[in-house]
Design a protein around this motif. Structure first.
Motif, short mmCIF file in Angstrom:
data_model
loop_
_atom_site.label_atom_id
_atom_site.label_comp_id
_atom_site.label_asym_id
_atom_site.label_seq_id
_atom_site.Cartn_x
_atom_site.Cartn_y
_atom_site.Cartn_z
N SER A 141 0.83 -1.22 0.00
CA SER A 141 0.00 0.00 0.00
C SER A 141 0.86 1.27 0.00
N GLU A 142 2.06 1.17 0.59
CA GLU A 142 2.96 2.33 0.64
C GLU A 142 3.41 2.74 -0.77
N ILE A 143 3.76 1.73 -1.58
CA ILE A 143 4.17 2.00 -2.97
C ILE A 143 3.00 2.60 -3.75
N ALA A 189 0.40 4.27 -2.62
CA ALA A 189 0.13 5.64 -2.16
C ALA A 189 1.15 6.61 -2.75
N GLY A 190 2.43 6.20 -2.75
CA GLY A 190 3.49 7.04 -3.32
C GLY A 190 3.32 7.23 -4.82
N LEU A 191 2.90 6.16 -5.48
CA LEU A 191 2.67 6.20 -6.93
C LEU A 191 1.56 7.19 -7.27
N ARG A 192 0.47 7.13 -6.51
CA ARG A 192 -0.67 8.02 -6.78
C ARG A 192 -0.28 9.48 -6.55
N GLU A 193 0.52 9.70 -5.53
CA GLU A 193 0.99 11.06 -5.22
C GLU A 193 1.85 11.59 -6.36
N LEU A 194 2.75 10.72 -6.88
CA LEU A 194 3.62 11.13 -7.99
C LEU A 194 2.80 11.40 -9.26
N CYS A 195 1.76 10.60 -9.47
CA CYS A 195 0.85 10.82 -10.62
C CYS A 195 0.24 12.23 -10.54
N MET A 248 -3.76 -3.29 -12.40
CA MET A 248 -4.22 -2.34 -11.40
C MET A 248 -5.74 -2.40 -11.35
N GLU A 249 -6.29 -2.68 -10.18
CA GLU A 249 -7.74 -2.76 -10.05
C GLU A 249 -8.34 -1.37 -10.02
N SER A 250 -9.42 -1.20 -10.78
CA SER A 250 -10.03 0.13 -10.93
C SER A 250 -10.54 0.70 -9.61
N VAL A 251 -11.19 -0.14 -8.82
CA VAL A 251 -11.83 0.36 -7.60
C VAL A 251 -10.85 0.46 -6.44
N SER A 252 -10.18 -0.67 -6.11
CA SER A 252 -9.31 -0.70 -4.93
C SER A 252 -7.94 -0.07 -5.20
N ALA A 253 -7.54 0.00 -6.48
CA ALA A 253 -6.21 0.46 -6.91
C ALA A 253 -5.10 -0.48 -6.43
N ASN A 254 -5.47 -1.70 -5.98
CA ASN A 254 -4.46 -2.72 -5.71
C ASN A 254 -3.72 -3.02 -7.00
N ALA A 255 -2.42 -3.25 -6.90
CA ALA A 255 -1.64 -3.50 -8.11
C ALA A 255 -0.71 -4.68 -7.91
N SER A 256 -0.51 -5.43 -9.00
CA SER A 256 0.42 -6.56 -8.96
C SER A 256 1.17 -6.62 -10.28
N ILE A 257 2.24 -7.38 -10.27
CA ILE A 257 3.05 -7.52 -11.48
C ILE A 257 3.25 -9.00 -11.77
N HIS A 258 3.02 -9.36 -13.03
CA HIS A 258 3.16 -10.76 -13.45
C HIS A 258 4.28 -10.80 -14.49
N VAL A 259 5.30 -11.61 -14.23
CA VAL A 259 6.45 -11.70 -15.13
C VAL A 259 6.46 -13.10 -15.75
N GLU A 260 6.40 -13.13 -17.08
CA GLU A 260 6.45 -14.41 -17.80
C GLU A 260 7.68 -14.35 -18.70
N TYR A 261 8.44 -15.43 -18.77
CA TYR A 261 9.73 -15.35 -19.47
C TYR A 261 10.12 -16.67 -20.11
N ASP A 262 11.16 -16.60 -20.93
CA ASP A 262 11.67 -17.75 -21.66
C ASP A 262 12.99 -18.18 -21.03
#
Length: 424
Positions: free
Chosen positions: A231-233, A235-241, A383-397
């Protein structure tokens, strides 16, 4: 109804048939654990049948000549089966192992694209207990995208709920919106403006191919990493936006550009950005199923002042927007290149994702996801529209990166992001 293929469909079909390592490239799989106090598998199967009848893309097959697709056809009636298995008599960990094995075998059992009588999707229902089952859908990426997957599930659960209540439902086939998308693509291909834009955008860029670390990989397992931002990241991201007047996508993408620069040790970077083609020019852009996207090369110089770089990325995203439907295959041929990037970036922010079916009396939990590209490295930030929860999915070879490389890069990505947010 026969009509041409979109260029991204051609691209995916080519890589699907040339997946020599059998990695399940563009062979999408998704499964959901579904609990319902008042379970009716009969109603669920009926809902699936109605959706195949409703959506042209699910009745789409490809007509090929000498192994190459020449057009796509929407069949009026397409025979398909629902593979139903009762595994309630075995322990839960054995159930998971059993389904894992089915998923693995399905991925090795390629869709026969040359057979116009075979659907480009497969469905399973595994009954795990009296009120619980797992729904697995396997589908060729050339006929679907992430938005379609969510839209399909939304409609599926709504129909299932209505059928259980024995409501009178009539589902008619919808208009073929994907045919409109292909027509719009044809229009932009003939545009000198679009062609010139991409030539100019890539004028100072020279692609240097990534060297493999291994000659081959015996890969059947899904290779991916996932990370949920705290949540800290966020919050910081939204502030920077707010401070920079930019979108979250611009910040996540600028960070990715920095990461790729550290991998290739270059100060001009090109990454493939997934672009959404669900435009208001289509008659029904949001309820239609199909592959409504493209991948375009976003070329960006690395600069020291990260706030300025983020603004530059935002400006690039705005500048490329009118031309994002110009197909990747056409950009490559215009540039006389086979490749222009090895890494892709997808910012996923689906406002059609209800993600809560409790109101229907259902508890739905996604268990498995396989979404493999042909590119060596693929980052998807959700990034979820309502909660603004965010995750990253990395797929690789694994031919290009070890799991250790990927974890180290993900850590590096997070550090770059945190430093940017904290003004470091």
């Amino acid at each position: 109804m026969a009509y041409p293929l979109a260029r991204m469909q051609e691209f995916m079909l080519h890589h699907y048939s040339n997946d020599h390592q059998k990695m399940g490239v563009y062979h999408g799989q998704e499964s959901f654990d579904i609990y319902d106090d008042n379970l009716s598998l009969t109603a669920f199967k009926k809902a699936l049948e109605m959706l195949v009848h409703k959506h042209p893309t699910l009745r789409t097959v490809f007509i090929t000549s000498n192994g190459k697709p020449v057009c796509q056809v929407v069949k009026k009636n397409l025979k398909f089966s629902i593979n139903e298995q009762d595994i309630s008599n075995i322990k839960s960990d054995e159930q998971e192992n059993y389904i894992d094995e089915v998923v693995k075998q399905d991925r090795q059992n390629l869709f026969n694209v040359e057979n116009p009588y075979e659907p480009l999707f497969r469905l399973w229902l595994f009954q795990k207990a009296k009120n619980r089952f797992e729904f697995l859908m396997s589908i060729h990426h050339a006929i679907t995208d992430g938005w379609s997957s969510i839209e399909f599930l939304n409609q599926l659960y709504d129909l299932y709920s209505a059928l259980k209540k024995q409501e009178e439902i009539t589902v008619l086939p919808t208009a073929n919106v994907y045919k409109e998308f292909v027509a719009l693509e044809k229009e932009i291909i003939s545009s000198p403006d679009a062609s010139n834009f991409w030539k100019l955008h890539l004028i100072n860029y020279t692609y240097k191919p990534l060297k493999p670390i291994s000659a081959s990989v015996n890969q059947v397992e899904t290779v991916a990493e996932e990370y949920h931002f705290d949540s800290e990241i966020i919050a910081g991201l939204r502030e920077l936006c707010r401070k920079l007047k930019v979108s979250p996508k611009a910040i996540f993408l600028s960070t990715y550009v920095d990461l790729i620069a550290t991998v290739i040790k270059e100060n001009i970077v090109s990454v493939g950005v997934i672009s959404n083609g669900r435009t208001e020019k289509l008659s029904d852009p949001f309820a239609a199923l199909g592959l409504f996207w493209n991948i375009v090369p976003l070329c960006q110089p690395i600069i020291r002042d990260k706030n300025v770089q983020i603004k530059n990325v935002q400006e690039s995203l705005i500048n490329i927007e009118p031309y994002v439907r110009y197909p990747l295959l056409k950009i490559l041929s215009d540039q006389q290149e086979i490749e222009l990037f090895f890494a892709t970036f997808n910012f996923v922010n689906f406002h059609n994702d209800k993600n809560n079916f409790e109101h229907l009396g259902l508890k739905v939990h996604r268990i498995r996801l396989h979404d493999k590209f042909n590119f060596p490295l693929n980052y998807a930030v959700s990034m979820e529209s309502v909660s603004a929860n965010a995750s990253i999915h990395v797929e690789y070879d694994q031919m290009y990166f070890s799991s250790q490389d990927i974890r180290s890069m993900l850590q590096n990505y997070l550090e770059i992001l945190k430093n940017t947010i904290n003004g470091g």
